[in-house]
Structure formats: structure tokens, C-alpha cells
Write an enzyme that holds these catalytic residues in place. Structure first.
Site, PDB file in Angstrom:
ATOM      1  N   ARG A   2       0.812  -1.224   0.000  1.00 59.62           N
ATOM      2  CA  ARG A   2       0.000   0.000   0.000  1.00 59.62           C
ATOM      3  C   ARG A   2       0.845   1.275   0.000  1.00 59.62           C
ATOM      4  NH1 ARG A   2      -2.815  -2.917   3.928  1.00 59.62           N
ATOM      5  NH2 ARG A   2      -4.445  -4.185   2.991  1.00 59.62           N
TER       6      ARG A   2
ATOM      7  N   LYS B 249       2.527  11.190 -11.631  1.00 54.19           N
ATOM      8  CA  LYS B 249       1.635  10.281 -12.350  1.00 54.19           C
ATOM      9  C   LYS B 249       2.359   8.975 -12.614  1.00 54.19           C
ATOM     10  CE  LYS B 249      -1.347  13.355 -15.030  1.00 54.19           C
ATOM     11  NZ  LYS B 249      -1.778  13.655 -16.415  1.00 54.19           N
TER      12      LYS B 249
ATOM     13  N   GLU C   5       7.964  17.304 -26.134  1.00 54.40           N
ATOM     14  CA  GLU C   5       7.373  17.756 -24.869  1.00 54.40           C
ATOM     15  C   GLU C   5       7.967  19.096 -24.436  1.00 54.40           C
ATOM     16  OE1 GLU C   5       4.845  16.448 -23.184  1.00 54.40           O
ATOM     17  OE2 GLU C   5       4.671  14.398 -23.924  1.00 54.40           O
TER      18      GLU C   5
ATOM     19  N   LYS D  77       6.712  22.645 -15.367  1.00 52.94           N
ATOM     20  CA  LYS D  77       5.840  21.549 -14.943  1.00 52.94           C
ATOM     21  C   LYS D  77       5.671  21.547 -13.424  1.00 52.94           C
ATOM     22  CE  LYS D  77       4.384  16.890 -15.459  1.00 52.94           C
ATOM     23  NZ  LYS D  77       4.398  15.656 -16.216  1.00 52.94           N
TER      24      LYS D  77
ATOM     25  N   GLU E  77      -4.621  17.057 -11.115  1.00 55.75           N
ATOM     26  CA  GLU E  77      -5.147  17.383 -12.442  1.00 55.75           C
ATOM     27  C   GLU E  77      -6.641  17.624 -12.456  1.00 55.75           C
ATOM     28  OE1 GLU E  77      -3.314  15.279 -15.685  1.00 55.75           O
ATOM     29  OE2 GLU E  77      -5.043  15.611 -16.951  1.00 55.75           O
TER      30      GLU E  77
ATOM     31  N   ARG F 256      -3.491  21.691 -14.634  1.00 51.95           N
ATOM     32  CA  ARG F 256      -2.545  20.659 -15.050  1.00 51.95           C
ATOM     33  C   ARG F 256      -2.968  19.975 -16.344  1.00 51.95           C
ATOM     34  NH1 ARG F 256       0.231  15.863 -11.357  1.00 51.95           N
ATOM     35  NH2 ARG F 256       1.337  14.885 -13.077  1.00 51.95           N
TER      36      ARG F 256
ATOM     37  N   ASN G  45      -1.575  18.390 -21.305  1.00 53.40           N
ATOM     38  CA  ASN G  45      -1.937  17.339 -22.258  1.00 53.40           C
ATOM     39  C   ASN G  45      -2.187  17.871 -23.664  1.00 53.40           C
ATOM     40  OD1 ASN G  45      -1.867  14.998 -20.558  1.00 53.40           O
ATOM     41  ND2 ASN G  45      -3.628  15.868 -19.493  1.00 53.40           N
TER      42      ASN G  45
ATOM     43  N   HIS H 179      -2.199  15.555 -26.606  1.00 54.44           N
ATOM     44  CA  HIS H 179      -2.195  14.181 -26.108  1.00 54.44           C
ATOM     45  C   HIS H 179      -3.465  13.404 -26.451  1.00 54.44           C
ATOM     46  CE1 HIS H 179       1.381  15.486 -24.063  1.00 54.44           C
ATOM     47  NE2 HIS H 179       1.536  14.343 -23.424  1.00 54.44           N
TER      48      HIS H 179
ATOM     49  N   HIS I 104      -2.691  10.182 -28.146  1.00 51.87           N
ATOM     50  CA  HIS I 104      -3.015   8.861 -27.583  1.00 51.87           C
ATOM     51  C   HIS I 104      -3.782   8.019 -28.599  1.00 51.87           C
ATOM     52  CE1 HIS I 104      -2.628  10.143 -23.077  1.00 51.87           C
ATOM     53  NE2 HIS I 104      -1.460   9.956 -23.655  1.00 51.87           N
TER      54      HIS I 104
ATOM     55  N   HIS J 286       5.958   8.059 -27.983  1.00 56.86           N
ATOM     56  CA  HIS J 286       4.986   8.973 -27.377  1.00 56.86           C
ATOM     57  C   HIS J 286       5.208  10.413 -27.858  1.00 56.86           C
ATOM     58  CE1 HIS J 286       2.333  10.789 -24.454  1.00 56.86           C
ATOM     59  NE2 HIS J 286       3.322  11.489 -23.958  1.00 56.86           N
TER      60      HIS J 286
END
Lengths: 358, 358
Positions: free
Chosen positions: B117, B139, B181, B223, B233, B237, B241, B244, B248, B261
Site C-alpha cells: 500500500r 503520475k 514535450e 511543470k 489534475e 494541469r 496534455n 495528447h 493517444h 509517445h
């Protein structure tokens, strides 16, 4: 119906305890989007799924039915939940609803913790064990072949419905397993509650609704107090694991699903009480009281036949409470007071293990 | 060496940017127990694993080497990390170290988020892309066959080492993917940085260490500011993207690992810029600047041959930014300013998709 609030700041949530809880008014306020995925298992779904769905009008309601049993609490089965969520195009506002026992609850909570990095979930525990234990406190996760609950997250539900009605279909053996955790609360925190349990155990085993409601409410109340003090188990929450280090070793050795969790905790708690007695912390009379209350609840008070002391030591060494190689145990200072400690005579532990094994 | 602090209250952590960072003094202060598991891949481990291990004296150091590539960023491969942790008996005080690109970083972070955990981890990103993007902000996660990064958690590292030395072994195509990026930060937040990148793109492609350090530092700084404002997010934030949602869809349609990517983000950003132009938000000259800077960085500025508008629409519908069926996109208000919006003419989107597809 009684409501208990688990106080965790912006992660606070209510637990509803009582009858007739599968109602829209108890569910809709805790669903923020228009999508719901009910996660249940092959045993519980035929009994209660339609009733639950009827209480969820005007929503996209999907369902995934898992096989029943601790042996299916794995990363592989968890994938099935993600498959459903993605196939049915659930987004970040979806709500997962766990309809089942501790395995369904832990897996659903963990699926919710990690789907799109975290979505909401509601717990509807259908066993006594999950009502008093795993549905309170936000521990979620799955097992690994080398250890129980080794992969997981802390993720709090939006609400919990603890219905005494659903206990009518619970097998006797599972009712007893749930009572093991109820007894644990008395042993760890509350000698008065322990006395009450001794007095009323016959009625609890006989499924008296009023007694069961009271036992569930008090157990959740004690757990909620502890979780509010120590959400991430850095301190006092560890005491809830009385009997669990021995118990996990039993479950792990026997293969998950052969001994019920509550049965392993009962035997493990008796072993922890035996060690507490050998250390001179509790009396022999106290030890006998511990043995007797578990017997009254039809629970095992000895380790599985054939299990060796070495097996215990080896399996206990991977427990999450091991810090830098040092085993820590939850032991009894008295009936109603437990401590977490690495200050015990290793020979006494060896004697306990020898006493309970072949 | 420059140090940047990501401000997240009790989850704050430093990013070290510069040369000669594989040193005990940058590692030991961020390791609390005596156990470390290094997670790397088959490409990076032969180059830097020994150097890293030499900087970790007096600790139990174990390692797991994953196959290299986005197609291995799965729950199945993640299991291998848990297998190692349990076989080597790592406890709650262990520290995972990610030595590799974004895939290794995301998987290691997610493994750390869920092992018992939650345990600590350190990021040592070895690609430009992961240095400026995935190693900042917490993330973590893995892909699902039906969607990228669909299973994951927010989990902040203890520290990040962004070494320009390791970029010397990075293939040209991956360097360009990282620059996609970097360019994105300029487009979304900082027109001055965008100008600087246009002026210095030849030197960056030529791997000038001082220019790369400056680009990494400024990207991480931008960032870090955003993440500090919006860790989970829920707002600003999301602007990171840019490109993206289209990107994606490209990655998902081509199969993970065929387009890098950063390459997909470059083409996706050009598509977002095209839509912004059609909506009258940026000029045709601005659009040409966007196309040109990606060309200077040797990046694709068109969708993959053969991909259809319908494929885009279908794949974009499972994006995490879809709320209750409504697609939201990051678009450009001007060069240096992006917005997240569901207020766009669907016909304009269709025109953009038609323009870029067959």
C-alpha cells in the site's frame, strides 16, 4: 437504521447500519456521475444484484461478476474489472459499487483506487466479516502468491451500507468468521464490549437482528475511531491486526480459501494470547477466557494439523509489520488492551509455536 | 548542478539537473531503510546499472530488468516487480529506484504506490522525454489494451536525478521525441521559451550539454509550477496534455511502441493547432510556426498514413478527459497560452480529422 461517520477530513464518509438499506435515497447522494459498475461474485449476485439495480434508476449500470473466494483475489482477476470499465467506456466520474464480502470489497476498492488514477466507490458488504472489518478504513488490495494483501492502496469509499438483512443468507461458518473480528475489537480496545459479547454470543450465533446490529455498530465505531486517528497505519491502527501475523501465516500455508480469514484470525489470536501469557502479561484465566469465547463462536483455537514451527517463522518473516528484519507482533497487555511490540523473548515465541505445531 | 524543488507540502521533493549525478550524496539522503530495488530495462541496464550500484554502498540492492518498450507497460510485467520484491523480502521501508525512460519510471512509481500500500521511490530518468515530463508530477501507471495509462496512481518520488550525461547514449529519434514535450511547454505556457527553442533547436538536436540542461531545467520548472498548483489534475494541469488526446489515439491505433509517445504528441499538437486555427483562435502564421518548430526537431507533423477520421473519433472517446460523454480538448488561444474546452464546433473537429486522414 443508525449512521456512523468516519472522520477523515475531506475523505470522511458515512456507514449506514440496519435493515432495508437497498434504497435510492442511500445510494444516489454518493454517486456523482451517471455511470456505475457493480462488482459482485457468483454467490452474492443471484441473491442481491437485482434488488440493488432496482435502487439505481436513471443511471448507466454495468456489472462484473467475479468467481467467489480468496484464491481469486489476484491481479489477474482485477484485470477483468478494468476490462469491463474500459469496454463499457466508464470515465473519471464513474462509481464502483462493491456488492459482496471482503474479497469483492478489497478488489473493488483497489480497482477504484487505480482506474484512471482514482475514481469513487461504495461498499455494500454482504458478510459480517467485511461489515465490521474490511469495509471500514480504506485498505484495498489483492494477494500475491508470496503474501496476502501485498499489493494495494489506501482508498476511502464514499459510503458504506452495512445491512443486517443480507446476513440471513450467510453460511454459519462465515458468520462465525465475522464474529472472530468482532471479538478482536473487544480484546484490543474494550473490555466492556468483550463482556457483552460473552453474555450474548448464543444470541449472535442465533442471528438475532438487534444483537447483530449492535455488534456491527460498536465494531465499526471502534474501528472508525482508530482509523480517524491513524489512517495510514503508522501507529495505533496496527493493533487491529491482533492475531493477524499468525493468522496470515496459517492462510498462506494452507492456501488462500481453505481456512476462512476469520478462522485464521481466531487461531492466530489464541496464539498471540498464549505468547502474552508466557511473557507474564495476561493470566492463565485470561488466556482461558480468550480460548472460550472463540469456542462459543464455533471458531478454531488451534493451528492447522501438520503445520510446523519453521513454516510459521518463515511465513511470518514476510509480514508487512517486519521492519528491517525485526518481527513485530500485536500482543495483549490485558483483556481490552493490546500493544504492538518487537520487545519479546524469541524463546517464548518459539515455545508458543512449538506448543501449537507438530 | 542545479536543484529545483517541487512544492507539494509533505510530499515535496527535489529534482537535480546536471552532470555527474550518480553519487551517494545525491541518493542516500532519500533512502530511509536498508533495502533498494533498482528497476531498469534491457537497454539501459548494461549502460548505467553498475555505475548506479557503485553509488549505493552498505545497502541490500536487488534489481529487476524489464523488456524495453511501451508494449511492455502492462499489469503482467508489473507482476515481475512484485515477484522480485517479495522473493527478496523487501519490507515497507524499501526504496524502489527507476533507472530508465518513461515506461520504467511509470511502472516503478506504480509498483511503489501499491507495494504494501505504498513505499518510497526515486526517479533516475534516462531519456529526455522522461526527464522533462513523466518524472515530474507523480503520475504513475500502466496501459490497458483499450487505453493508455488507464490503470495507475498519483505517487510522488522522494527525489529525481535528471542527468544530461545519460543523454549521450540516447538514439536521435528519442532525443527528438523528448523535444516534442519541451516544445509543448513553450506552446502552452511560455512564448519567450518558445522563441528561445526556435533559436536554439539546431544546438539542442546537436546535443549541446549546456543548452540541454537549460531546456530540461526550464521544462521541469514550468511543470513543477503547474503540479504544485494542481497535483491531481482537476484544473490547470490538464493543459499539459496539449496534443495528447489526438496523440493517444495515434499511439493506440498504431499499437504501443511503433510511434514514440513524443512523436504522437508532436503530430497531435499540430492537429490541435490546426483545430485552433479553424476556430479562429490562432493565425495561419502561428500554425506554420508550430509545424516548423516540430520539423526543426525532426518530428512528424502529420497523422499516420491510413488512419481514418472514424478511428480517431472512436479512440478519442475513451480519453480520460471525456466527462459524461462530452469530449474536452486542449487547444491554443495563442502561442504560449492553451485552454481546456468542450466549447468547440464539432464540424471544425471533423474538418481537422478529415484534413489529417485518408
Amino acid at each position: 437504521m443508525q449512521t456512523l461517520n468516519v472522520e477523515l477530513g475531506d475523505r470522511s464518509y458515512p456507514i449506514f447500519v440496519g435493515s432495508d438499506l437497498f434504497r435510492t435515497e442511500y445510494l444516489h447522494p454518493y454517486i456523482k456521475g451517471n455511470q456505475v459498475l457493480i462488482v459482485s461474485n457468483e454467490t452474492v449476485a443471484p441473491l442481491y444484484l437485482q434488488q440493488l439495480k432496482a435502487a439505481l434508476p436513471s443511471l448507466q449500470v454495468d456489472e462484473v461478476i467475479l468467481p467467489d473466494g480468496e484464491q481469486f483475489k489476484t491481479l489477474e482477476e482485477l484485470s477483468a474489472v478494468y476490462d469491463h470499465l474500459l469496454q463499457c467506456r466508464h470515465n473519471r466520474t464513474t462509481t464502483l459499487i462493491a456488492l459482496g464480502g471482503g474479497v469483492v470489497g478489497d478488489m473493488t476498492g483497489f480497482a477504484a483506487a487505480c482506474y484512471q488514477r482514482g475514481v469513487n466507490f461504495i461498499q455494500i458488504p454482504t458478510t459480517l466479516l467485511s461489515q465490521v472489518d474490511s469495509s471500514v478504513g480504506g485498505k484495498t488490495g489483492v494477494n500475491h502468491p508470496l503474501g496476502k494483501n501485498m499489493i494495494g492502496a489506501f482508498h476511502q469509499p464514499q459510503s458504506v451500507l452495512a445491512s443486517v438483512d443480507v446476513l440471513s443468507t450467510l453460511p454459519d461458518r462465515e458468520l462465525s468468521a465475522g464474529l472472530a473480528e468482532v471479538i478482536k475489537y473487544g480484546l484490543v480496545y474494550d473490555a466492556v464490549f468483550l463482556d457483552w459479547l460473552e453474555t450474548n454470543m448464543a444470541g449472535l450465533i442465533g442471528r438475532d437482528s438487534a444483537l447483530l446490529s449492535r455488534a456491527i455498530y460498536r465494531s465499526c465505531e471502534l474501528k472508525a475511531e482508530v482509523v480517524a486517528q491513524d489512517e495510514k497505519e503508522s501507529g495505533v491502527r496496527a493493533l487491529l491486526n491482533l492475531g493477524h501475523t499468525f493468522g496470515h501465516a496459517i492462510e498462506s500455508c494452507q492456501g488462500y480459501g481453505n481456512w476462512l480469514h476469520g478462522e485464521a484470525v481466531a487461531a492466530g489470536t489464541v496464539m498471540a494470547a498464549d505468547l502474552s501469557r508466557r511473557l507474564g502479561w495476561i493470566s492463565s484465566d485470561d488466556y482461558e477466557r480468550v480460548v472460550n469465547i472463540f469456542k462459543l463462536a464455533n471458531l478454531p483455537v488451534a493451528a492447522p494439523a501438520g503445520m510446523t514451527a519453521d513454516e510459521f517463522m518463515s511465513l511470518m518473516a514476510v509480514d508487512k509489520k517486519v521492519i528491517d528484519g525485526q518481527l513485530r507482533l500485536i500482543l495483549l497487555r490485558s483483556l481490552g488492551e493490546a500493544v504492538v511490540t518487537d520487545q519479546f523473548d524469541p524463546q517464548a515465541l518459539q515455545q508458543t509455536l512449538n506448543h501449537f505445531t507438530s
